[in-house]
Design a protein around this motif. Structure first.
Motif, PDB file in Angstrom:
ATOM      1  N   THR A 177     -15.981  -7.108   6.129  1.00 18.10           N
ATOM      2  CA  THR A 177     -15.335  -5.999   5.407  1.00 18.10           C
ATOM      3  C   THR A 177     -16.261  -4.791   5.262  1.00 18.10           C
ATOM      4  OG1 THR A 177     -16.082  -6.888   3.272  1.00 18.10           O
ATOM      5  CG2 THR A 177     -13.926  -7.619   4.068  1.00 18.10           C
ATOM      6  N   SER A 191      -6.643  -0.731   2.888  1.00 21.47           N
ATOM      7  CA  SER A 191      -5.778  -1.659   3.627  1.00 21.47           C
ATOM      8  C   SER A 191      -6.563  -2.481   4.636  1.00 21.47           C
ATOM      9  CB  SER A 191      -4.650  -0.897   4.322  1.00 21.47           C
ATOM     10  OG  SER A 191      -5.168   0.021   5.267  1.00 21.47           O
ATOM     11  N   GLN A 192      -7.530  -1.836   5.313  1.00 18.38           N
ATOM     12  CA  GLN A 192      -8.333  -2.576   6.285  1.00 18.38           C
ATOM     13  C   GLN A 192      -9.274  -3.563   5.602  1.00 18.38           C
ATOM     14  OE1 GLN A 192      -8.117  -2.573   9.708  1.00 18.38           O
ATOM     15  NE2 GLN A 192      -6.242  -1.438   9.244  1.00 18.38           N
ATOM     16  N   THR A 193      -9.729  -3.227   4.411  1.00 19.81           N
ATOM     17  CA  THR A 193     -10.544  -4.185   3.653  1.00 19.81           C
ATOM     18  C   THR A 193      -9.730  -5.429   3.323  1.00 19.81           C
ATOM     19  OG1 THR A 193     -11.905  -2.439   2.665  1.00 19.81           O
ATOM     20  CG2 THR A 193     -11.841  -4.552   1.511  1.00 19.81           C
ATOM     21  N   TRP A 208       0.821  -1.210   0.000  1.00 19.14           N
ATOM     22  CA  TRP A 208       0.000   0.000   0.000  1.00 19.14           C
ATOM     23  C   TRP A 208       0.853   1.257   0.000  1.00 19.14           C
ATOM     24  CZ3 TRP A 208      -4.525  -0.669  -1.700  1.00 19.14           C
ATOM     25  CH2 TRP A 208      -5.266  -1.818  -1.404  1.00 19.14           C
ATOM     26  N   PRO A 218     -14.672  -1.066   6.626  1.00  8.62           N
ATOM     27  CA  PRO A 218     -13.624  -0.467   5.788  1.00  8.62           C
ATOM     28  C   PRO A 218     -14.051  -0.274   4.337  1.00  8.62           C
ATOM     29  CG  PRO A 218     -13.080  -2.743   6.308  1.00  8.62           C
ATOM     30  CD  PRO A 218     -14.243  -2.372   7.166  1.00  8.62           C
ATOM     31  N   GLU A 224      -7.035  -6.486   4.924  1.00  3.62           N
ATOM     32  CA  GLU A 224      -6.741  -7.197   6.169  1.00  3.62           C
ATOM     33  C   GLU A 224      -7.946  -7.999   6.652  1.00  3.62           C
ATOM     34  OE1 GLU A 224      -5.364  -6.243  10.779  1.00  3.62           O
ATOM     35  OE2 GLU A 224      -5.147  -4.725   9.217  1.00  3.62           O
ATOM     36  N   SER A 225      -9.141  -7.423   6.500  1.00  2.00           N
ATOM     37  CA  SER A 225     -10.354  -8.136   6.906  1.00  2.00           C
ATOM     38  C   SER A 225     -10.569  -9.382   6.055  1.00  2.00           C
ATOM     39  CB  SER A 225     -11.571  -7.211   6.793  1.00  2.00           C
ATOM     40  OG  SER A 225     -11.461  -6.112   7.677  1.00  2.00           O
ATOM     41  N   ARG A 239     -12.771 -11.546   8.442  1.00  2.00           N
ATOM     42  CA  ARG A 239     -13.678 -10.713   9.227  1.00  2.00           C
ATOM     43  C   ARG A 239     -14.589  -9.940   8.296  1.00  2.00           C
ATOM     44  NH1 ARG A 239      -9.192  -7.952  13.069  1.00  2.00           N
ATOM     45  NH2 ARG A 239      -9.166  -6.617  11.210  1.00  2.00           N
ATOM     46  N   ILE A 241      -6.648   3.819   4.619  1.00  2.00           N
ATOM     47  CA  ILE A 241      -7.225   3.033   5.721  1.00  2.00           C
ATOM     48  C   ILE A 241      -8.308   2.097   5.204  1.00  2.00           C
ATOM     49  CG2 ILE A 241      -8.588   3.166   7.830  1.00  2.00           C
ATOM     50  CD1 ILE A 241      -7.130   5.743   8.518  1.00  2.00           C
ATOM     51  N   GLY A 242      -9.211   2.629   4.383  1.00  2.00           N
ATOM     52  CA  GLY A 242     -10.305   1.809   3.864  1.00  2.00           C
ATOM     53  C   GLY A 242      -9.812   0.634   3.048  1.00  2.00           C
TER      54      GLY A 242
END
Length: 227
Positions: free
Chosen positions: A197, A185-187, A63, A200, A189-190, A195, A182-183
């Protein structure tokens, strides 16, 4: 493209023009992409290899490289349009919003291409323990690229004509791109951690839509100010 053409016709014509310019110059895939690939391999040299496992750096590096070089791609696309070209498009009756959308679309496609190419390099070099699903991951990359391209296009238009444009535009883009980063990268990671999504992905979607609305609404005023 003829006067009176519809919004999407003008948008795709502008995007096709920018992609043709890039295909002839080849700077994105001939210059930017090799530097991005080198960055993938150089980043670990700045870390303590004994304390940090390479697989833990895989997606942060992905990222980070995507942000830095995607911003460079989009700002370069904005910078290729001269004042004469801008005035010519205005005289032809091209919708400023379509011009914004077309340039953003072209930059997003190029940025996505760069990120798609460096993704296998990150996987091969860092060897992450778990890989996310390709389909949803590609959508996250595409959303990130589109948002970053629109933001960079806006920053390019705001700073056009300024002597400090090359340094000022990135300073505008970097902090505002935080929700996109953030949106996306967290998507990812989820997806890896299996988890939800929703949160994010919603942040990423809202940010992209907000940038699209801002770009379309401000395009006429920015064009008047720069032509």
């Amino acid at each position: 493209m003829t006067p009176g053409s519809g919004f999407w016709t003008q948008t795709f014509a502008i995007a096709r023009r920018d992609l043709m310019i890039e295909s002839r110059g080849g700077e994105v895939f001939g210059v930017v992409l090799p530097f991005a690939a080198v960055a993938v391999f150089v980043v670990p040299l700045a870390t303590d290899a004994l304390a940090t496992r390479l697989e833990q750096l895989a997606f942060p590096v992905f990222w980070l490289v995507g942000l830095l070089f995607g911003m460079q791609v989009a700002l370069r696309q904005t910078g290729t349009e001269t004042l004469v070209q801008r005035r010519t498009l205005a005289l032809l009756g091209v919708d400023p919003a379509a011009r914004f959308a077309g340039r953003s679309l072209a930059a997003a496609l190029l940025t996505t291409g760069v990120m798609v190419v460096i993704a296998p390099l990150v996987v091969m070099f860092y060897d992450p323990d778990v890989m996310p699903d390709i389909g949803p991951s590609f959508l996250a990359v595409l959303g990130f690229s589109l948002g970053l391209s629109m933001l960079s296009t806006l920053a390019g238009d705001v700073t056009v004509g300024l002597r400090t444009r090359s340094s000022l535009a990135p300073l505008i883009v970097a902090p505002i791109s935080v929700p996109l980063l953030i949106g996306a990268s967290q998507t990812l990671e989820s997806l890896i951690l299996d988890r939800s999504t929703m949160a994010p992905a919603l942040l990423l979607t809202v940010t992209v839509l907000s940038l699209a609305v801002t770009g379309v609404l401000t395009a006429p005023a920015l064009e008047d100010a720069t032509t």
